[in-house]
Scaffold this active site. Structure first.
Site, PDB file in Angstrom:
ATOM      1  N   HIS A 352      -2.902  -1.364  15.665  1.00 42.26           N
ATOM      2  CA  HIS A 352      -1.688  -0.831  15.110  1.00 42.26           C
ATOM      3  C   HIS A 352      -0.529  -0.883  15.916  1.00 42.26           C
ATOM      4  CE1 HIS A 352      -4.527   1.237  12.082  1.00 42.26           C
ATOM      5  NE2 HIS A 352      -3.384   0.683  11.412  1.00 42.26           N
ATOM      6  N   ASN A 617      -7.568  -6.039   7.270  1.00 43.68           N
ATOM      7  CA  ASN A 617      -7.619  -5.876   8.435  1.00 43.68           C
ATOM      8  C   ASN A 617      -8.878  -5.058   8.573  1.00 43.68           C
ATOM      9  OD1 ASN A 617      -5.404  -6.861   9.161  1.00 43.68           O
ATOM     10  ND2 ASN A 617      -4.415  -5.085   8.960  1.00 43.68           N
ATOM     11  N   ASP A 618      -8.987  -3.762   7.852  1.00 47.09           N
ATOM     12  CA  ASP A 618     -10.209  -3.006   8.014  1.00 47.09           C
ATOM     13  C   ASP A 618     -11.295  -3.712   7.030  1.00 47.09           C
ATOM     14  OD1 ASP A 618      -9.736  -0.621   9.250  1.00 47.09           O
ATOM     15  OD2 ASP A 618      -8.364  -0.139   7.967  1.00 47.09           O
ATOM     16  N   ARG A 628     -11.552  -3.679  15.399  1.00 46.00           N
ATOM     17  CA  ARG A 628     -10.174  -4.275  15.436  1.00 46.00           C
ATOM     18  C   ARG A 628      -9.310  -3.838  16.628  1.00 46.00           C
ATOM     19  NH1 ARG A 628      -7.028  -1.616  10.323  1.00 46.00           N
ATOM     20  NH2 ARG A 628      -5.110  -1.945  11.304  1.00 46.00           N
ATOM     21  N   CYS A 665      -3.124  -7.155   1.531  1.00 47.53           N
ATOM     22  CA  CYS A 665      -1.952  -6.581   2.236  1.00 47.53           C
ATOM     23  C   CYS A 665      -2.350  -6.537   3.882  1.00 47.53           C
ATOM     24  CB  CYS A 665      -1.420  -5.375   2.092  1.00 47.53           C
ATOM     25  SG  CYS A 665      -2.575  -3.861   2.167  1.00 47.53           S
TER      26      CYS A 665
HETATM   27  C1  PEP Z   1      -5.853  -2.812   6.264  1.00 48.48           C
HETATM   28  O1  PEP Z   1      -6.576  -2.321   6.857  1.00 48.48           O
HETATM   29  O2  PEP Z   1      -5.797  -4.161   5.929  1.00 48.48           O
HETATM   30  C2  PEP Z   1      -4.403  -2.462   6.163  1.00 48.48           C
HETATM   31  C3  PEP Z   1      -3.575  -3.071   5.745  1.00 48.48           C
HETATM   32  O3  PEP Z   1      -4.269  -1.064   6.611  1.00 48.48           O
HETATM   33  P1  PEP Z   1      -3.920  -0.734   8.187  1.00 48.48           P
HETATM   34  O4  PEP Z   1      -3.697  -1.994   8.928  1.00 48.48           O
HETATM   35  O5  PEP Z   1      -2.666   0.181   8.086  1.00 48.48           O
HETATM   36  O6  PEP Z   1      -5.208  -0.204   8.288  1.00 48.48           O
HETATM   37 MG    MG Z   2      -6.478  -0.271   6.726  1.00 49.52          MG
END
Ligand code: PEP
Ligand code: MG
Length: 740
Positions: A352, A617-618, A628, A665
């Site tokens: 993050h 990402n997740d 991650r 996203c």
């Molecule tokens: C993701 O997990 O791809 C996402 C957009 O949410 P975050 O990165 O805030 O966990």
């Molecule tokens: Mg996420």
């Protein structure tokens, strides 16, 4: 350390003083020269004609061995030692016993200090300690000379002082080129005075310092640490281990007994560890070194009477922050107007902290191995967030070419600017919406600056993370309203609180968990404690009055969870209606698809979701089982591996079949090569950090998506292909003049 005498004279005086005070026949200083040769630089007892002539490589002979191992060598009968190498020009034939200690500064071996006598005898422990103390004072003289550019003569060009230009290759986690001056997140503290005036008083000071340190570390582990990220917590556990480590404390006590101040003792023990551990290749050992460094800094602060707490948050106007690792909250503690760039020894692209940097347009280089060992606050620095390179104290030539690149980058930015009002339509006519990932007020002007087609992911938890207290309903509503108004007719998709994992609130005690990423986080907290989520949904409904409101839920793993979350939302709409409050003109409630289990229920969840947003990402971290936030594993996988692309295609196909809009996203949406692949797989909405919009648009404008799909999809068969398709897509882009 002033005076008009030359450094050579001071070294000569030094060896003469050691020779008489330790009652030895020989005292010599060997210094490391450019090209890494040790050179006899001053002696009392050996032939003076050998000074500046006798040389050896680290590892060669006894002196070289001391330099290489950075440990004292104490021999009763040196000539019989297998490493002994005879240098006739020095006239050292009659000398038997040998004691050599490294001259250490900042973890670097500057040279070796040697005493010899003509009797076969082992030097006592007290003598070894004394010589180590002397070596430390000597290191200060050497560094002092180097600081003024070696102008004092004799030491000109010592290669290991921390003033020379260095270039470190790390990983590019947030793009951009930036010039600035270094600021250490946890600055080291230099000992003001080296020699104690009164040893018993000094011993007492040290014991008091250790007591304060231990108390503060205990407090961190038990209380304060609970509000820290998992990584920080592990560090604090290690701190505690070291703070109670008998060897570490024992070394400190010995050093103070030998006449050093407590600060100097800390510094000396730290230097010894550094010199040894810096050679360690094992990342675990190197990480432990940093724990010790941080602990040493804390102890020096405790000794100075400073309150132990978080580091100094004051920044210069052009600060480049250097840290080992940085949590998102720690990052947001800094003044963002002054923070120009960040360099981490660790970190990962999807952490993050990295996401925040990309959102704020702050270049970030991570995994800059060893950089904390060569940087000091105030050093001029160039951060190349494109290539993942950091130039410390750059040479004028590097600075010139960097400036040139900054200008070119400026031009490129202007070229992207020129595309700002152009809709993103591929060559074969597919319109793609490029949206922004946002979360803070500072992000909102970027909507227009980048010409984004709305906000595809509004990370609502950021507001909670930057506040000292839980944001009130009014404050939440105000932020959401401002986002909706900034977007005008463009959509804004609010993601409900995604807390847990590394997103910790300073004012809520988290429940300690073994695996927070797959623990009690996001929608799980929301469903178990619906009060917080309903409060937030209330703010969202109020902010959306008369407008188009889009809300989505994070970390959903089953259709049931989506149904429950949606029911909570519906209740808030009903509540607002029953109170005769203004309702949103249009409501859409979506789901984030970021767990593999939901990928297998995508058709079913489409019945309960107005849209799907793939949180890549997740999704990728769970898909590849690679944390991650863990630098060691986070880039072991490639999201362009056929396995990942197949899942992404599966999701896109199912959503299309169900007539449910789908977007991506995660961070991959903002990388031109990945964005090109996603478009070929059928995605028509991509939400990304602001820095991605220009480059992604430039690439998509040149893409024939259907043509790439024809090339790509047949190669995605997992049965026939084992490695990433990155090269294939890169070749395709090269052949078709698609800028990536
Ligand atoms: C993701 O997990 O791809 C996402 C957009 O949410 P975050 O990165 O805030 O966990
Ligand atoms: Mg996420």
């Amino acid at each position: 350390m002033g005076g008009t005498e030359s450094v050579q004279e001071r070294l000569n005086a030094f060896v003469a003083a050691i020779q008489s005070s330790m009652a030895v026949k020989v005292a010599s200083i060997y210094l490391l020269r450019p090209g890494s040769e040790l050179e006899l630089s001053a002696t009392e007892g050996l032939n003076k004609s050998a000074v500046h002539k006798t040389r050896m490589k680290p590892g060669e002979g006894l002196v070289g061995h001391v330099a290489l191992t950075a440990r004292p060598l104490n021999l009763a009968d040196a000539p019989t030692h297998p490493l002994f190498s005879y240098r006739p020009e020095t006239g050292e034939d009659p000398f038997k016993s040998f004691l050599g200690v490294p001259i250490l500064r900042g973890g670097r071996t500057l040279g070796v200090l040697v005493v010899q006598s003509n009797r076969v005898r082992t030097f006592t422990e007290a003598e070894v300690e004394d010589l180590l103390t002397v070596a430390m004072v000597l290191a200060e003289i050497i560094i002092d000379d180097e600081r003024v550019g070696g102008k004092k003569g004799a030491l000109k060009g010592i290669s290991l002082a921390p003033t020379k230009p260095e270039t470190v290759q790390g990983k590019a986690f947030a793009g951009g080129l930036i010039r600035g001056s270094a600021h250490l997140h946890l600055p080291p503290v230099a000992p003001a005075n080296l020699l104690a005036e009164n040893i018993p008083v000094e011993q007492h000071r040290l014991e008091e310092g250790i007591t304060i340190l231990r108390a503060s570390v205990d407090a961190m582990v038990s209380g304060e640490a609970a509000s820290l990220s998992r990584a920080s917590k592990e560090i604090y556990e290690t701190y505690r281990m070291f703070a109670y480590d008998r060897k570490w404390v024992g070394r400190l006590r010995e050093a103070v007994s030998s006449g050093l101040t407590s600060e100097a003792a800390v510094e000396r023990v730290r230097n010894e560890h550094r010199a040894r551990l810096m050679k360690a290749r094992d990342p675990y050992l190197r990480a432990r070194l940093h724990d010790l460094e941080d602990l040493a800094n804390r102890l020096i602060r405790a000794l100075s009477g400073e309150k132990l707490g978080p580091g100094n948050k004051k920044l210069a106007d052009d600060a480049i922050l250097f840290a080992r690792e940085l949590g998102p909250a720690e990052l947001l503690d800094y003044d963002r107007k002054k923070l120009r760039g960040i360099v981490l020894e660790e970190g990962s692209a999807t952490s993050h902290a990295a996401i925040i940097c990309r959102a704020l347009g702050i270049p970030l280089v991570g995994r800059a191995d060893g950089i904390l060992d060569i940087i000091e606050t105030g050093d001029p620095v160039l951060v190349d967030g494109e290539a993942g390179v950091v130039h410390v104290r750059p040479l004028p030539s590097i600075l010139d070419s960097f400036n040139l690149r900054m200008n070119v980058k400026g031009e490129l930015t202007r070229a992207y600017d020129a595309l700002k009002f152009q809709p993103t339509v591929t060559k074969d006519g597919h319109a793609v919406a490029l949206q922004l990932n946002a979360g803070l007020l500072v992000d909102l002007p970027q909507l227009d600056q980048a010409g984004a087609d709305g906000i595809g992911l509004f990370r609502t938890e950021f507001q909670f993370m930057v506040s000292d207290f839980m944001p009130k309903l009014k404050e939440q509503t105000a932020l959401y309203r401002q986002a909706i108004e900034a977007a005008g007719t463009r959509p804004v998709t609010f993601r409900t609180l995604d807390l847990g994992g590394d997103k910790i609130l300073p004012y809520i005690d988290p429940v300690p968990e073994e695996n927070p990423a797959i623990g009690w986080r996001a929608i799980r907290i929301a469903l178990d404690r619906p009060g917080l989520m309903r409060y937030q949904l209330r703010a969202l409904v109020a902010a959306g009055a008369g407008k188009h409101l889009r809300v989505m839920f994070p970390m959903v793993t089953t259709v049931d969870e989506m149904m429950q979350a949606r029911a909570l939302f519906d209740r808030e709409i009903e509540r607002a209606a029953s109170l005769d409050l203004d309702l949103p003109a249009k409501v859409e409630v979506g789901v984030m698809l970021e767990t593999p289990s939901l990928a297998w229920q995508v058709s079913a969840v489409c019945d309960h979701a107005d849209f799907v947003s793939v949180g890549a990402n997740d999704l990728m971290q769970f898909f590849f089982a690679a944390d991650r936030d863990n630098a060691r594993v986070s880039d072991r996988y490639d999201p362009l591996h056929p396995a990942a692309l197949s899942v992404l295609k599966f999701i896109s196909d199912r959503c299309k079949a169900n007539d449910t809009p789908v977007s991506v996203c995660g961070e991959i949406a903002g990388r031109p090569l990945e964005a090109v692949a996603l478009t070929a797989l059928g995605y028509r909405t991509l939400s990304m950090p602001v820095t991605g919009i220009g480059p992604v648009k430039a690439a998509l404008l040149k893409l024939d998506a259907d043509d790439l799909a024809k090339v790509l999809i047949p190669q995605m068969s997992i049965e026939s292909r084992s490695s990433s398709l990155r090269g294939v897509i890169q070749d395709y882009c090269a052949q078709n003049a698609i800028p990536i």
